[in-house]
Scaffold this active site. Structure first.
Site, PDB file in Angstrom:
ATOM      1  N   SER A 105     -10.964  -1.133  -1.673  1.00 16.09           N
ATOM      2  CA  SER A 105      -9.755  -1.047  -0.844  1.00 16.09           C
ATOM      3  C   SER A 105     -10.081  -1.243   0.625  1.00 16.09           C
ATOM      4  CB  SER A 105      -9.112   0.333  -0.996  1.00 16.09           C
ATOM      5  OG  SER A 105      -8.367   0.404  -2.174  1.00 16.09           O
ATOM      6  N   ASP A 141       0.837  -1.192   0.000  1.00 17.16           N
ATOM      7  CA  ASP A 141       0.000   0.000   0.000  1.00 17.16           C
ATOM      8  C   ASP A 141       0.878   1.249   0.000  1.00 17.16           C
ATOM      9  OD1 ASP A 141      -2.326   1.751   0.543  1.00 17.16           O
ATOM     10  OD2 ASP A 141      -3.313  -0.133   1.002  1.00 17.16           O
ATOM     11  N   HIS A 153      -4.231   6.203   2.689  1.00 21.90           N
ATOM     12  CA  HIS A 153      -4.815   4.933   2.262  1.00 21.90           C
ATOM     13  C   HIS A 153      -4.204   3.735   2.978  1.00 21.90           C
ATOM     14  CE1 HIS A 153      -5.732   1.643  -0.563  1.00 21.90           C
ATOM     15  NE2 HIS A 153      -6.748   2.382  -0.959  1.00 21.90           N
TER      16      HIS A 153
END
Ligand SMILES: *[C@@H]1O[C@H](CO)[C@@H](O)[C@H](O)[C@H]1NC(C)=O
Ligand SMILES: *[C@@H]1O[C@H](CO)[C@@H](O)[C@H](O)[C@H]1NC(C)=O
Ligand SMILES: *[C@@H]1O[C@H](CO)[C@@H](O)[C@H](O)[C@H]1NC(C)=O
Ligand SMILES: *[C@@H]1O[C@H](CO)[C@@H](O)[C@H](O)[C@H]1NC(C)=O
Ligand SMILES: *[C@@H]1O[C@H](CO)[C@@H](O)[C@H](O)[C@H]1NC(C)=O
Ligand SMILES: *[C@@H]1O[C@H](CO)[C@@H](O)[C@H](O)[C@H]1NC(C)=O
Ligand SMILES: *[C@@H]1O[C@H](CO)[C@@H](O)[C@H](O)[C@H]1NC(C)=O
Length: 779
Positions: free
Chosen positions: A569, A152, A225
């Protein structure tokens, strides 16, 4: 004096430009390592391949970006197309593909797309956690012996979600490292974040050196994220966490709150693009990360990354990397993508991966609009600022524009389009379509507006965008926007108010599929049903970076510790967290067994007792939810599992024409057809007459047991099992059966070409229902 440096720069750039024009990074893949060579020997073997195509030793050395040497045998190098094709002709080479600056993007709809909030309610842990029960968690020791690796954008290690307070020693099997870099050193790893590495060579080969005002060349997450996904999979239980404005106060927790996290940063900002456009992640960087993760000893890999549509297996670093991971019994969970509801959009379809779709949870964030005529229209928002409870003048943006705004853009509140004279002190209705939603609010604010109603356009469907706007706001459906327009037309002095956002829990129906979740059928192999499963991905609260605002918009300078985000996600790490718990409870289970347990126990009925729906309210299909909505408690005791080994996947690859990816394995002359891979779901594309499919189930429940077959065949199809009763007398026993799928003659002519019909079959005993979805299209 001024000219000299310029010339020097140009001279330096010229060879680089020439290089960019003809030379690209290629990945040369040899398959699985035979395991006989020492690491330095492998690198020199790779070097010798390069020497075949490069003129000098030095050129060969300089061109090499990565030498993959743990599980994956291959390298990434800067090559000309000719050099690449010469390498691809070599006997030992499985595939060579060019690493485009692909628009690999994190599977996230922009953060403000579906932001949500929740009232004090004992928490807003990942949805399933509430249903999961302390029993399952304590049986799994909260995942403390399990390592979850994430590919990520890095991590924000200071978040309370990554505290290691009270955690036991790091599992002895762990071999990873904590790589230092700017703003990230070994003190940032602990007994929770036990590993951190970053991969940037591919990115820098393409974009040049990282712009250090955009990101750190280290595992520190400046995007948000990676912090969100890792805390969703394995964040600690944190009391009194909240999103922007104190909303959503409650307990936040990851699925496996004591699991160890290993951070592999592979995604970096796109130069010249806004953060809201997402990051980019290069094939060769991800490939290196997966190779290291396998060697480091992760047990679960969570990858919320994919392409806009599926790639062929041998050109897909996630697919190949995952296959090598599966050999070491690592569970790999990936996001299906955010390109729905269009069919055939899903990514990560390899049958050794768990492909995860996204769905809602049972809460909404209600902020209605009340019009002067007394009508109340349903709206949603998580905007912290509130209007006083009184009526304000209401205008439609198209009626209050200034300057030269084209007619079709006039209602959209694009930057600079509104007239302050006509907007001051009013509520403005803006339509979606072009421009960022958050920016529409900022434009209303700029022009002196007091509040903002965001109307869906027809194309936005039935999903409302819950944003944390910078002024009082709410979002409404298209049909309601039309009602507001009619009201504005009907009166001289239109007025309205926006009631402050409020969380409503236990909303019905839930879960329902998120419109953005990518859909099947699987374009790479239509005989493998994908996605596999759905999990919460709409309005998920988890930890956030300290260096990015909750909306990721540059003009937004707010800082939050927790943020609400949507996308596949977000659903992928839910499944990764659940897989970590299952792994802890059943350490000997294969990745396929864990996936099977999750799939065959998934729910297909929502909280009003009806089949799962899409955002539109229509019934959803397995091409949206796969086997259904995951249910970790049931998955811990599935009764039977459909197991598959690394060898089964190699055989499967033979059947789809991929030459062996393992030097120790040879494809048989007639490999089994791909529909015979022992998969927990069944897809048959272009059925002409009859197909028979073999499956084998393993009894993972208590000793003696009898299972009975039932099915609901797709319309016009008949389904039979032989035998239709399975008798087990011990745990671990395997039983095979044949399913005959037959198209009824009369339906053959009626079916549209390639149109799918859906059904299911189950094996059940008194304690277990082992369910498999069926999708069939006719020739
Ligand atoms: C890591 O960085 C922090 C903050 O800069 C510093 O206080 C600490 O001593 C560093 N630790 C190590 C092991 O270098
Ligand atoms: C780096 O990013 C900053 C912020 O976006 C920008 O102002 C600057 O021009 C960039 N530098 C380079 C060398 O591209
Ligand atoms: C939660 O945090 C808020 C603000 O940080 C504080 O006002 C409140 O008292 C806390 N509540 C609990 C139950 O700790
Ligand atoms: C996959 O491979 C096939 C056969 O080589 C090719 O026709 C197809 O275009 C490829 N698909 C993608 C998405 O690359
Ligand atoms: C307005 O913009 C359009 C297109 O951008 C242009 O064709 C037109 O001439 C402009 N009109 C005025 C009055 O500036
Ligand atoms: C409102 O009135 C305008 C101008 O008369 C017209 O173009 C528009 O279609 C009307 N809108 C609705 C929703 O009635
Ligand atoms: C279906 O099978 C029949 C008999 O084998 C054959 O004649 C026919 O062409 C097939 N149809 C299609 C669409 O493949």
């Amino acid at each position: 004096m001024a000219k000299l440096p310029l010339l020097a720069v140009l001279l330096f750039l010229l060879p680089l430009l020439a290089l960019c024009a003809e030379k690209q990074v290629y990945i040369v893949y040899f398959g699985e390592h035979s395991g006989e060579k020492a690491l330095h020997e492998i690198e020199s073997t790779h070097h010798s391949y390069l020497l075949h195509v490069k003129k000098t030793e030095e050129e060969a050395r300089d061109s090499l970006l990565y030498s993959y040497k743990h599980s994956i045998n291959g390298f990434a190098a800067v090559l000309s197309p000719d050099e690449a094709s010469r390498l691809s002709e070599m006997e030992e080479v499985v595939s060579v593909w060019r690493s485009y600056p692909r628009k690999y993007s994190l599977h996230t709809t922009r953060s403000w797309e579906f932001v949500g909030l929740e009232e004090e309610d004992g928490g807003h842990r990942p949805y399933f956690f509430k249903n999961m029960g302390e029993e399952l968690l304590s049986k799994a020791k909260y995942g403390q012996e399990v390592v979850v690796g994430l590919l990520d954008s890095g991590v924000w290690p200071e978040s309370q979600s990554f505290s290691d307070e009270g955690m036991g020693p790091i599992p002895k099997s762990w071999k990873g490292i904590c790589q230092s870099g700017p703003a990230f050193n070994s003190s940032n790893c602990n007994k929770k974040i036990i590993g951190a590495r970053y991969y940037i060579k591919g990115y820098e080969q393409n974009y040049g050196p990282l712009n250090t005002s955009l990101d750190y060349r280290s595992c520190r997450d400046t995007d948000g994220h990676g912090t969100h996904t890792s805390s969703t999979a394995g964040g600690r239980t944190v009391a009194n966490a909240s999103a922007i404005g104190g909303f959503a106060r409650g307990t936040a927790s990851g699925g496996a709150p004591l699991a160890r996290l290993a951070i592999y940063k592979v995604c970096w900002p796109i130069p010249g693009k806004s953060k809201s456009d997402g990051n980019t992640c290069f094939d060769e960087d991800m490939f290196a990360a997966i190779d290291d993760a396998i060697a480091d000893g992760v047990n679960v890999l969570s990858i919320s990354i994919g392409t806009a549509s599926a790639l062929n297996y041998t050109d897909d670093p996630i697919a190949i990397g995952a296959l090598h991971a599966i050999k070491k019994n690592i569970v790999v969970s990936c996001s299906a993508g955010n390109s729905g509801p269009t069919p055939s959009t899903l990514s990560n379809p390899a049958p050794w991966i768990i492909t995860v779709g996204a769905s809602s949870v049972d809460r909404e964030f209600i902020a209605p609009v009340v019009l002067g005529n007394g009508k109340k229209l349903q709206g949603q928002t998580v905007t912290p600022s509130k209007l006083e409870r009184k009526m304000y003048p209401l205008v439609y943006a198209a009626d209050v524009v200034q300057g030269n705004v084209s007619k079709d853009m006039a209602g959209q509140c694009l930057p600079g389009s509104l007239s302050p004279e006509k907007v001051k002190g009013k509520i403005v209705l803006c339509m979606r379509g072009s421009g960022l939603r958050i920016e529409k609010g900022i434009e209303v604010k700029r022009a002196g507006g007091i509040g903002f109603i965001l109307g869906n356009s027809k194309a936005n469907g039935d999903e409302l965008a819950c944003d944390a706007h910078l002024l009082p706001a709410t979002a409404i459906l298209y049909t309601d926007a039309v009602k507001i327009l009619e009201y504005i037309n009907s009166t001289k002095n239109p007025v309205a108010t926006i009631i402050p956002g409020k969380t409503v829990l236990h909303t019905k129906p839930a879960p329902s599929m998120a419109a953005f979740s990518s859909r099947g059928p699987n374009i790479i192999d239509p005989n493998i049903l994908k996605p596999d499963i759905t999990a919460p991905g709409l309005n998920i609260l988890a930890a956030w970076t300290g260096m990015d605002s909750p909306t990721r918009y540059e003009g937004d300078h707010r800082v939050v510790k927790y943020n609400i985000f949507s996308g596949t996600s977000m659903s992928c790490p839910h499944v990764s967290g659940a897989a970590a718990l299952l792994k802890a409870i059943h350490p000997t289970w294969s990745s396929a067994a864990i996936r099977s347990a999750l799939m065959t126990t998934a729910d297909v009925i929502n909280n009003v007792g009806l089949p799962l729906t899409d955002a539109s309210g229509e019934f959803a299909t397995p091409f949206a939810y796969g086997s259904g909505h995951f249910s970790p408690i049931k998955a811990a005791d599935p009764g039977l599992v459909y197991d598959a080994s690394y060898t089964d996947y190699l055989l499967y690859l033979c059947s789809v024409g991929v030459k062996t990816v393992d030097p120790k394995f040879k494809c048989p002359t007639t490999p089994p057809t791909s529909v015979n891979l022992n998969y927990p779901s069944l897809a048959i594309s272009k059925l002409n007459g009859t197909v028979t499919v073999k499956r084998t189930v393993t009894n993972v429940g208590w000793g003696k047991s009898i299972y009975f077959f039932t099915s609901k065949p797709p319309v016009g199809i008949s389904i039979k099992a032989n035998p239709c009763i399975l008798l087990f007398d011990h745990t671990g026993q395997k039983k095979s059966f044949i399913i005959t799928v037959e198209a009824r003659k009369e339906t053959l002519s009626k079916h549209q070409n390639n149109e799918y019909a859906f059904g299911w079959y189950t094996w059940s005993n008194i304690f277990h229902t082992v369910r498999s979805p069926i999708a069939v299209s006719l020739a």
